[in-house]
Design a protein around this motif. Structure first.
Motif, PDB file in Angstrom:
ATOM      1  N   THR A  57       1.250  -0.845  -0.034  1.00 52.51           N
ATOM      2  CA  THR A  57      -0.349  -0.351   0.242  1.00 52.51           C
ATOM      3  C   THR A  57       0.462   1.279   0.080  1.00 52.51           C
ATOM      4  O   THR A  57       1.347   1.301   0.711  1.00 52.51           O
ATOM      5  N   CYS A  69       1.044   5.580  -0.073  1.00 54.41           N
ATOM      6  CA  CYS A  69       0.042   6.559   0.233  1.00 54.41           C
ATOM      7  C   CYS A  69       0.982   7.701   0.191  1.00 54.41           C
ATOM      8  O   CYS A  69       2.260   7.504   0.514  1.00 54.41           O
ATOM      9  N   GLN A  99       0.792  11.955   0.422  1.00 57.04           N
ATOM     10  CA  GLN A  99      -0.332  12.997   0.910  1.00 57.04           C
ATOM     11  C   GLN A  99       0.379  13.987   0.463  1.00 57.04           C
ATOM     12  O   GLN A  99       1.765  14.832   1.343  1.00 57.04           O
ATOM     13  N   ASN A 128      -4.525  13.079  -0.807  1.00 57.16           N
ATOM     14  CA  ASN A 128      -3.988  12.129  -0.065  1.00 57.16           C
ATOM     15  C   ASN A 128      -4.678  11.556  -1.437  1.00 57.16           C
ATOM     16  O   ASN A 128      -5.368  10.750  -1.845  1.00 57.16           O
ATOM     17  N   GLN A 158      -3.846   6.977  -2.208  1.00 54.13           N
ATOM     18  CA  GLN A 158      -3.725   5.779  -1.525  1.00 54.13           C
ATOM     19  C   GLN A 158      -3.844   4.194  -2.679  1.00 54.13           C
ATOM     20  O   GLN A 158      -4.718   4.610  -3.385  1.00 54.13           O
ATOM     21  N   THR A 161      -2.966   0.062  -3.558  1.00 56.13           N
ATOM     22  CA  THR A 161      -2.244  -0.962  -3.299  1.00 56.13           C
ATOM     23  C   THR A 161      -2.179  -1.676  -5.419  1.00 56.13           C
ATOM     24  O   THR A 161      -3.166  -2.211  -5.300  1.00 56.13           O
TER      25      THR A 161
END
Length: 509
Positions: free
Chosen positions: A435, A437, A439, A498, A500, A502
């Motif tokens: 994952t 992320c 931001q 943000n 994200q 996966t």
């Protein structure tokens, strides 16, 4: 019970046990009972390969094998001779295990009597014969009925019908006994013309010599209609490679017109798809021309200005100024190259030429290097902070696609962040998934634009004079999809964005 001699192979390494067995057999009819004794598993296998025995008396504990492994090794090497296990312990569980490995019976040495020994040998031979018959019956059954959607028949290599499946009987509207024993060319389906019979005889001869025959031919149906079938003859061999059966298969192909219609519809659908793809490519070209006229102007101006100053004043310019102009030219060229690369990626995705090519990758080192490449290019004093957790060192991903994803997201995070803010880049690997992320603390994306940010050339309404092509997030989405991953974007005006995504760690390994 048996008119011919019974040949018994005794596999026993204990001299005393072997003498005892010899003594027992010496009290039987010596012309009927022939005992051969060996002391090891290797000798037993060699003897069985050189001579045909009716039964084997096998001690489990031998110099070159021990326990149930003795049975396993012997049955693997000599699968067609019945085996009776001899052991010094009266262990029911061991007996069951031995029988499950293919032995016919189990005898405890200190409880063997001559009548028990004779009876056990007879029963073992009979059971082995029955087993062989069952296996042969199962082989024939599977050969006939493993594809019951077609009408099938089993033939001798000479073409005589042995058995027909239910589909064939229903198609011909006959009973099994009506056709069994006939040559296939004598049946109603083939005897309507000499030409068809002669063709079938030649086909059977080819199959009898090991050739697969497949042809679209005409036969007569039970309703006396001449129909087309997809016909095949397949030779079936035994363990020695000898052809023992021919498998005849057929299916009616009168519905070909319908299939041809489906094929035409599929062709038309493909033409429409290609046309739509061409339209999309044309639109990309138009958008690209529009974007180039805007996005190329600034870097081209930088190149032109810096080059002019270097040409005119190179000899009198300080060394640091010369280096500054060279750096400006390099950045401008890099900017143009990146725009062209993005456009090429979008073009490949539309034309379905963008390939997914996963390979082993140290994900932590890979991300570290990308962050290190971006940090020196930051012009608004933003800091990229990279953290990671979990086992991310060895994954299986497409390096080029992953680089496109992270570079575009980091570039956006920096570009749309406020002066001196932080872009957080977090990586977590758990349960076979990674994952990511990213931001930022920046201008954010208006709610009305969120549904369209992944479209090619689309830019949010609040970007103002911030440079960009509108290709970055589109490339990110397509690269994530090729990995079989998922992406989620959240944003708030004046707070930041943000992103994200996966990805599977070991996809297509």
């Amino acid at each position: 019970m048996y008119n011919k001699p019974i040949y018994v192979l005794l596999v026993e390494d204990s001299p005393s046990d072997a003498r005892l067995q010899h003594h027992r057999f010496s009290r039987l009819d010596r012309e009927k009972w022939q005992l051969v004794h060996v002391e090891s598993l290797t000798q037993a296998i060699n003897h069985c390969n050189e001579f045909t025995f009716d039964v084997v008396l096998l001690d489990l504990n031998l110099p070159d094998s021990d326990g149930l492994e003795t049975v396993v090794e012997f049955r693997a090497a000599v699968p067609n001779i019945p085996v009776i296990v001899l052991t010094g312990s009266d262990d029911d569980e061991l007996a069951l295990q031995a029988i499950s490995q293919g032995t016919q019976d189990y005898l405890c040495k200190d409880k063997i009597t001559i009548p028990l020994l004779v009876r056990t040998i007879y029963h073992a031979i009979e059971r082995e014969q029955i087993l062989k018959q069952l296996l042969e019956s199962e082989r024939r059954f599977r050969a006939v009925f493993n594809q019951t959607f077609q009408f099938m028949a089993l033939l001798t290599p000479e073409g005589t019908v042995l058995e027909m499946n239910q589909t064939a009987l229903e198609f011909s509207k006959v009973k099994q006994e009506d056709y069994v024993g006939l040559s296939l060319w004598e049946t109603n389906a083939w005897n309507y013309s000499t030409a068809s019979q002669n063709w079938l005889k030649i086909a059977i001869a080819k199959a009898r010599h090991g050739h697969l025959v497949r042809e679209e031919v005409q036969i007569r149906s039970a309703e006396e209609a001449i129909i087309w079938i997809d016909f095949s003859l397949k030779p079936l061999t035994d363990e020695t490679g000898k052809i023992v059966l021919l498998i005849e298969e057929g299916r009616e192909i009168s519905g070909r017109k319908e299939r041809e219609m489906n094929a035409r519809q599929q062709a038309e659908a493909e033409i429409n798809r290609v046309w739509e793809q061409e339209q999309e490519l044309n639109q990309i070209k138009l958008n690209f021309v529009s974007m180039v006229s805007h996005e190329f102007r600034t870097p081209l101006t930088t190149i032109q200005t810096s080059n002019h100053l270097l040409e005119q004043y190179y000899k009198i310019l300080p060394k640091d100024k010369v280096e500054t102009y060279h750096t400006s030219i390099k950045k401008a060229v890099s900017r143009i190259a990146n725009i062209l690369d993005d456009a090429l990626v979008i073009g490949k995705t539309v034309s379905r030429k963008l390939e997914f090519e996963p390979a082993p990758l140290n994900l932590v080192t890979f991300c570290d290097n990308l962050v290190a490449d971006h940090q020196p290019q930051v012009s608004n004093n933003c800091q990229i902070v990279f953290t990671h957790q979990g086992q991310c060192n060895q994954v299986y991903m497409d390096k080029n696609l992953l680089q496109q994803i992270i570079n575009n997201l980091l570039s956006n995070g920096i570009k749309f962040s406020f002066e001196g803010s932080t872009v957080n880049f977090e990586l977590s690997c758990h349960n076979e998934r990674a994952t990511f992320c990213i931001q930022d603390q920046g201008i954010g994306i208006p709610p009305e634009d969120l549904d369209r940010v992944f479209e090619s050339f689309y830019r949010a309404s609040n970007v103002g004079n911030i440079r960009g092509t509108g290709l970055g997030l589109s490339i990110v989405k397509k690269a994530v999809d090729l990995h079989g991953g998922q992406i989620l974007l959240e944003s708030q005006i004046g707070v930041g964005t943000n992103v994200q995504f996966t990805l599977p760690i070991n996809l297509h390994k």
